[in-house]
Structure formats: structure tokens, C-alpha cells
Design a protein around this motif. Sequence first.
Motif, short mmCIF file in Angstrom:
data_model
loop_
_atom_site.label_atom_id
_atom_site.label_comp_id
_atom_site.label_asym_id
_atom_site.label_seq_id
_atom_site.Cartn_x
_atom_site.Cartn_y
_atom_site.Cartn_z
N ARG A 2 0.83 -1.22 0.00
CA ARG A 2 0.00 0.00 0.00
C ARG A 2 0.86 1.25 0.00
O ARG A 2 0.46 2.29 -0.53
N HIS A 3 2.02 1.16 0.62
CA HIS A 3 2.92 2.32 0.69
C HIS A 3 4.24 1.94 0.02
O HIS A 3 5.31 2.04 0.63
N SER A 4 4.17 1.47 -1.21
CA SER A 4 5.33 0.91 -1.89
C SER A 4 6.45 1.92 -2.05
O SER A 4 7.64 1.57 -1.95
N ALA A 5 6.12 3.18 -2.30
CA ALA A 5 7.17 4.19 -2.50
C ALA A 5 7.97 4.38 -1.21
O ALA A 5 9.21 4.37 -1.22
N VAL A 6 7.27 4.53 -0.10
CA VAL A 6 7.94 4.69 1.18
C VAL A 6 8.72 3.42 1.55
O VAL A 6 9.86 3.48 2.03
N ALA A 7 8.11 2.25 1.31
CA ALA A 7 8.77 0.99 1.64
C ALA A 7 10.04 0.79 0.83
O ALA A 7 11.05 0.32 1.34
N THR A 8 9.99 1.18 -0.45
CA THR A 8 11.17 1.04 -1.30
C THR A 8 12.30 1.94 -0.82
O THR A 8 13.46 1.51 -0.70
N ARG A 9 11.98 3.19 -0.51
CA ARG A 9 13.01 4.11 -0.02
C ARG A 9 13.59 3.62 1.31
O ARG A 9 14.81 3.66 1.52
N THR A 10 12.72 3.16 2.20
CA THR A 10 13.18 2.68 3.51
C THR A 10 14.10 1.47 3.35
O THR A 10 15.13 1.36 4.03
N THR A 11 13.75 0.55 2.45
CA THR A 11 14.57 -0.64 2.22
C THR A 11 15.95 -0.25 1.69
O THR A 11 16.97 -0.78 2.12
N LEU A 12 15.98 0.72 0.76
CA LEU A 12 17.26 1.17 0.21
C LEU A 12 18.11 1.85 1.28
O LEU A 12 19.33 1.62 1.36
N VAL A 13 17.48 2.66 2.13
CA VAL A 13 18.22 3.34 3.19
C VAL A 13 18.78 2.32 4.19
O VAL A 13 19.96 2.39 4.57
N LEU A 14 17.96 1.37 4.62
CA LEU A 14 18.43 0.35 5.57
C LEU A 14 19.53 -0.50 4.97
O LEU A 14 20.49 -0.88 5.66
#
Length: 628
Positions: free
Chosen positions: A226-238
Motif C-alpha cells: 500500500r505504501h510501496s514508495a515509502v517501503a522502497t526508499r526505507t529498504t534502500l536506506v536500511l
Amino acid sequence: MPHSTRFSQPPHTQKAATTEPATTEAATTEDPPPDGPPEQMRDEPAGEPIAGATPDATPDATGDPIADAPAPTPWRPRHPTLARATRSTLTALAAALVLAALLLPNQLTRLTPGEFLRIPVEGIFGAALLLLLPPRARRVAAVVAGVALGLRALLNCLDMGFYSVLARPFDPVLDWGLFEDAVAFLKDSIGQAGATGAVIGVVALVLVLLALMTLAVVRLTRVMVRHSAVATRTTLVLGTVWITCAALGVQLAGVPVASTNTADLVQDSAQRLRASLADQQVFAKEAHVDAFRDTPPDQLLTGLRGKDVLFTFIESYGRSAIDDPAMASQVDAVLKDGTERLRKAGFASRSGWLTSPTAGGGSWLAHSTFMSGLWIKNQQRYRTVTSSDRMPLTDAFKRSGAWRTSGIMPGVTRSWPEGKFYGLDHVYDTHHLGYKGPQFSWSRVPDQYSLSAFERLEHGKPHHKPLMSEIILVSSHNPWAPIPKTIGWDQLGDGSVYHGIKKAGKDPKEVWKDPAQVRTEYRRAIQYSLHSLISYMEKYGNKNTVLVFLGDHQPVPTVTGEHAGRDVPVALVAHDPAVLDRISGWGWQKGLKPGPKTPVWRMDTFRDRFLTAYGPQPGAAKPPQPSH
């Protein structure tokens, strides 16, 4: 608009009219019913409708319409703030559960807050994969990941339990049979009802954990989508943070921030799995080599002919009982006093160290290792050797034809076919010792009573052959409360005297609340067992008695602490100096207490050393040293 026209609207039209204002265009384009008012309206009496009636109301037996209850409104639209808070809380709990499972260690000593303040690389890769998969594959992957993560958490918990009791991890191939013994231990310690309740509780917890872990992963997957954009950025940052921390070796509270915990544990489990599967073939080759297989019976144990030989195991009697400063002074006093008392009775003694294949439990593995001359480190090896034609040390006495053989097994409560493997003509289990007293926690028969029964049933009877016996003393078995006390040998009777002694003892549930109390009660139990055996030799030993006694394994880590060794004391006591002269080259310490520089042998080497010392040299072929 007349009432009859309002009631003649179909239900969906009425609902639309009441939830959304009708437009002029809708009103003008709606066709009237072709045949006039519906039949039920033509049957209605003239006048105002019944209050509260709806378009779908139907008449009852009296002709009055019955109003249907209004459909309940979902709680979320009525309480949007509470709904948002609930969703956020459930998502946070799901994330915490998954994170905890990814970072959960497999040893209690590592169960610290720092372990859960790390970044799991498995979570980063898992999130990236779930975001990339198509919907159907993503749903399947989420369920599979949840179940796998739940199983990994369960295996970690099993490892914790095995490290705490047996000082080793759980073997996923060979250790399942130990659960039956665990249930039997619970039954003996807390009763049938308590054991049944514990089993039901464990099964329920397993099912709940698997279900909750699966639901948690599925929920987090939906939130990420549902929040794929935020999830993608968070995964890349982590992922970037993890790589940086791994490269720089960043630690928090002494623990690396960049975690590969789950991957490491899976790899370790896989290696252990491969080793366990290959172990059977490795052990079969080791067991096939026996330097004494072809020794003629009349050449076996010639140095002990005419002697009564007693092999006695003291449960959980480990090196910590002698070396640990918290226990050493009291246990050393018993050994020093026992050495002097036996000297006055005409006995001399020598002592050394043996390394057991097990710790914390699994006494039968140590017994079979000591007797067979093979390294029995798991249940598969035990089953293999006890169903083979290997000659254990006790069976060598029987094969010689010069001894009658027996076993005193107060811990055996069921059929024990292994008795034939050990070459025992008569086995006296807990049902054949004549004991009428109470059970002391797991220990069914106090050690002093077991020795008294041995004297009454075997050693004290006249026979045309000397006696070889294997005796298991169990009063020092976990949980070490309540503990019997030594009384006069003439006071034992049928054991009824122990009812009052048990009543005055400590409750194991209270003892185990404090590790310091556990260590104290363990030490007292070892003192009791040693004193019972020394007192027996004083009273019933004679010039032809030879005693070999040893511990089977170290106690649980609660007593020894982490990273304790697996050494146990062993001693040989004899009246005849010629018996001790045969082992003069062993380098053992005089007395019942082995010294810090006394040689340490693996327990599986004792059989061949003993048979060599008291009989002809074996053939040129030497048995290989099994690997740990």
C-alpha cells in the motif's frame, strides 16, 4: 407525494434516495411501475403506515407489518481515530514480532537488549523480494516466509533449552526421541497432571507462534504494498546503513549492528544436519574395529579373578563439584574423609579424570561410552551400539565365565532390553528393589537404600562365583530437592522411614527460583551420594571387593556456569594391593580426589585400558580414536 408511491419504490431505489439527494434528471427519467402499485400495497388498509415500517416490512399473522432491524454500522466509520490507532498498533506489533524472530539468538546467555538493536540483513532482502514479486507470488511468498520464520524461532528456542540442560544445540535429526524422556522427567518431578498440562501448553504455544508469525509477515507485506514508495526508499536506506555498518564494524553494546543472525543460524543448522546424516556411516566404521573381539574367554580379566567388581555411576558427579570454589571445600572434605575411612578399613584408592560425551543429562550415553569403548554422543549411536555384538566391559566379565553378573537400576521404570547387551544376568529396576518409601523428585530410590538392596539381593548372598555388578546411584539427579539423608543401615527397612525425611526436605520449585540455591542443593546431593557409597564400602566391603566409581556427566550450566568442561572424576578402590599395582602406570592420584595435574582421558578409552591392565595384551590392531 402520496404514501403509496413512496412505498412502491424498490429497496435499492429507496436506499439511494435516503443516502443521496435525488437529482431532477433522475426523477424525470425513472419509469413508473408498469402495472401500478405492488400487490402487497393494494392489500394494505388505507391510511398512514405503521410507524417505523420499512419498504421491506412483511405482515405478521395479524396483518400488521413487522419492521426489520436496521443493519449495524461497522465500528471503523463510527470511530475513525480508534481504528487508525488499532491498525498502527497491530502493524507495530507485527513488525516487532518479525524483527524479534530475525534477531533471536539460540543461547540464553546472548539474550540481551543489544541483540535486538541490530539491522537484520535477512529482513532487508526479504522486504525487497516481496516488493518485486507479482501479487499472487507475493502472497504465497509471504505465507511461506512467515511459517519458515516461525520454525526458525522454534528451533532457536529448542537450542536455548538444550544449551541450558545439555550444553549443546538441538540436533534436528537425532534428538526428537529425547522429548519422550523429557516428558517422563516432568511426570516424575511434577506428576502426571502437571506433565500433561505442560505438554498441552507447549503444543498450543507452538501453534500460536506459527500462526502469529505468518499473520505478521502477511500484514507487513500488505502495508508495504500500500505504501510501496515509502517501503522502497526505507529498504534502500536500511540496506545502505547495513553495508556501512558491516564495512566499518560498527558495534552497539559489544554486538555488531549489521546482523546476519538468521542466515548464520540456518547455515549452522544445515551443517549439523549434514553431519548428523553422515554420522551413522562414520560410527559404523568405528564400531567395527574391536581389539578385544577375538580374545579367548579364559584370557579376559585374568588379573581380577576371584574379585567382586562393582562399577558404580554417580549421577551428575562432575569436575565442577571438586574444582568450583563455591562447592570444592565441602565436597573435598567428604573425599578426604572418605579416603581416610577406607584406609582404616584396609582399602587403598587411586583417582583420575575422564571426559564424558555428554553434559547436563543423557546419562545412558556416558554409561554406554564407558562400557563399550566407543564415543556415544547421540541417540542414534546409542541405538546402534546396544543392538550390535560389541563387547562392553561388563559383558567381558560374563563372557569369561568366571563371574555372575547383575545390575542395580533404580532409575529404570520400564522394560530395559539393553540389559542383555551389557551382559547382565539379573537386572533389578525400581520395581524389584523392595522400596516402599516416597519418591524424591525424579529420584525414585535413595542411594543408600539402593546399596542396601544390592547387599540383600546379590552381594550378601553366598554364590559359587564372584560377582560383577553395574550400579546406578540417582539421588544426585536434577532437580536435587528434596535430598535424602544418611541414616543407620539397620534403620532402612523397606524405605518407609524416608517419608518423614522427604517431608522435611526442600521444595524443588522453590529451590529453582534462585541459581545459588540450585548450586547448594546440587553440592549437598553429591555429598550424600559419596557418603552413602563410602559408608557401604566401610560396612560391607571385604578383601575381595573392587570398586570403580565415577560421575556420568557434569550437571546443568545453572550449576557449572557457561563453557564448563565435560570432565568427571573416576576412582578405583581395592583391598588387594595387587589390583592397584596393575594400574601403576596410569598416573592416577592416590586417594578419592584426582589432582589438577592428574591425566585426563576420554571416557571411551577406559574399556581398552582396563581390559589391558587386567588381562593379556590385545592384538596388534588398535581401535581408532572416534571424533567428538
